[in-house]
Design a protein around this motif. Sequence first.
Motif, PDB file in Angstrom:
ATOM      1  N   SER A   1       0.833  -1.214   0.000  1.00  0.00           N
ATOM      2  CA  SER A   1       0.000   0.000   0.000  1.00  0.00           C
ATOM      3  C   SER A   1       0.860   1.255   0.000  1.00  0.00           C
ATOM      4  CB  SER A   1      -0.944   0.004   1.216  1.00  0.00           C
ATOM      5  OG  SER A   1      -1.814  -1.106   1.181  1.00  0.00           O
TER       6      SER A   1
ATOM      7  N   LEU B   1       6.745   1.757   8.170  1.00  0.00           N
ATOM      8  CA  LEU B   1       5.313   1.683   8.481  1.00  0.00           C
ATOM      9  C   LEU B   1       4.601   0.703   7.560  1.00  0.00           C
ATOM     10  CD1 LEU B   1       4.563   5.490   9.049  1.00  0.00           C
ATOM     11  CD2 LEU B   1       4.678   3.693  10.797  1.00  0.00           C
ATOM     12  N   ALA B   2       4.953   0.738   6.275  1.00  0.00           N
ATOM     13  CA  ALA B   2       4.291  -0.132   5.296  1.00  0.00           C
ATOM     14  C   ALA B   2       4.570  -1.601   5.577  1.00  0.00           C
ATOM     15  CB  ALA B   2       4.745   0.240   3.878  1.00  0.00           C
TER      16      ALA B   2
ATOM     17  N   GLU C   1       2.683  -2.721   8.767  1.00  0.00           N
ATOM     18  CA  GLU C   1       1.248  -2.865   8.492  1.00  0.00           C
ATOM     19  C   GLU C   1       0.984  -4.103   7.638  1.00  0.00           C
ATOM     20  OE1 GLU C   1      -0.207   0.723   6.781  1.00  0.00           O
ATOM     21  OE2 GLU C   1       0.134   1.917   8.597  1.00  0.00           O
ATOM     22  N   TYR C   2       1.896  -4.386   6.716  1.00  0.00           N
ATOM     23  CA  TYR C   2       1.781  -5.585   5.877  1.00  0.00           C
ATOM     24  C   TYR C   2       1.807  -6.844   6.744  1.00  0.00           C
ATOM     25  CZ  TYR C   2       3.779  -9.344   2.951  1.00  0.00           C
ATOM     26  OH  TYR C   2       4.056 -10.541   2.329  1.00  0.00           O
TER      27      TYR C   2
ATOM     28  N   ALA D   1       1.062  -6.938   9.999  1.00  0.00           N
ATOM     29  CA  ALA D   1      -0.089  -6.897  10.903  1.00  0.00           C
ATOM     30  C   ALA D   1      -1.392  -7.261  10.209  1.00  0.00           C
ATOM     31  CB  ALA D   1      -0.214  -5.511  11.534  1.00  0.00           C
ATOM     32  N   ASP D   2      -1.448  -7.137   8.892  1.00  0.00           N
ATOM     33  CA  ASP D   2      -2.680  -7.427   8.143  1.00  0.00           C
ATOM     34  C   ASP D   2      -2.887  -8.913   7.893  1.00  0.00           C
ATOM     35  OD1 ASP D   2      -3.499  -4.828   8.014  1.00  0.00           O
ATOM     36  OD2 ASP D   2      -2.642  -4.428   6.043  1.00  0.00           O
TER      37      ASP D   2
ATOM     38  N   GLN E   1      -3.272 -12.315  13.048  1.00  0.00           N
ATOM     39  CA  GLN E   1      -4.269 -11.573  13.818  1.00  0.00           C
ATOM     40  C   GLN E   1      -5.037 -12.505  14.756  1.00  0.00           C
ATOM     41  OE1 GLN E   1      -6.744  -9.520  11.010  1.00  0.00           O
ATOM     42  NE2 GLN E   1      -5.238  -7.907  10.602  1.00  0.00           N
TER      43      GLN E   1
ATOM     44  N   GLU F   1       0.592  -5.506  19.825  1.00  0.00           N
ATOM     45  CA  GLU F   1       0.687  -5.739  18.380  1.00  0.00           C
ATOM     46  C   GLU F   1       1.252  -7.121  18.075  1.00  0.00           C
ATOM     47  OE1 GLU F   1      -0.595  -3.581  16.366  1.00  0.00           O
ATOM     48  OE2 GLU F   1      -1.002  -2.159  17.971  1.00  0.00           O
TER      49      GLU F   1
END
Length: 316
Positions: free
Chosen positions: A107, A173-174, A177-178, A180-181, A186, A263
């Motif tokens: 993203s 950050l990317a 987040e990648y 964590a997605d 999760q 996290e």
Amino acid sequence: MEENKEMNIFTMFKKIGLYGYALLKWMASYIGKMLQLTYRYKVLLTIFFIVAIAYALYQTTGDRKVYRGDMTIAINDGDSFQYAEMINALNQYVKDLDPEGLAKALSISDEIAKEVRFVKPYFQIDMNKDSLSDMVDYNGKYQASDTSNIRLRNGLVISLGMQTTDHYEEMELAIMEYLADNEYLQDLNRARIVSLSEMEKSLRNDLAQIDSLQRIEYFKKSSNGINLKDLQINTDKQMFYFNKVDILKRINTIVTQLDAKQEIASVTSKFQPTKKAVNKKSTAIIQNAAIAYLLFLLIALFLKHKKAIMDYLKEK
């Protein structure tokens, strides 16, 4: 008998010496032939070296420079092997020259994705069996089956190479987040948090019961002990004190995990790229010159034996 053994040893060393001499003689012969070819086609070799050096300078100047930064992450759910596979999937986009695919996966903008030159995972190695990182396996030297030097499962180093040093914060950050997605991670994270919360609640209930029992006369006189949900409480006053301290320590550990490890993974060391490119001119020149010399030898051998090769191909 001893004389025979001495003779056998002497014979063995003599054979080793003969084999060693034959090997050195063979190597010297081929080195001599290489030098003959080099001298015979020295003009061709000069051209090869000029091209190799020019290409090395082209590779290491302007937009083709590569800057590197390493990020260390602590893994709260899953293990380093899963994360390494996810990072390798990102690097495959780079290998396939697919910046659009990388941009979509992370993203990020196409412009930033086009600057990425590599993104690679490296395992942390525990050499002292204390569950702490002693080194980073940048060379892939230590295997998962190696029990003396263990790959840590709760940490990973991510190495990122980029065309400039301008977008490392966005990439950090990317990438996080990648990770964590990932739906599987999760689910693991939610289950871990629920389990820790339930354990904390149970321990706090046990602590409250101990405080209540401390106030009644039975607690002072009983010698049989009292069963709580998570542990056996001895009613001896000294033992009671240590049990209470143990519960408080366990609660504190859980609270720390719930506060600091919400996290899936967290950054323990950020990307810190330097202004010095990793693709050095000297290294590129040496590598290209070595490749150029090997290609030169192949072409020189063909030129030397051109007539015989052509006659063979024509079935003469």
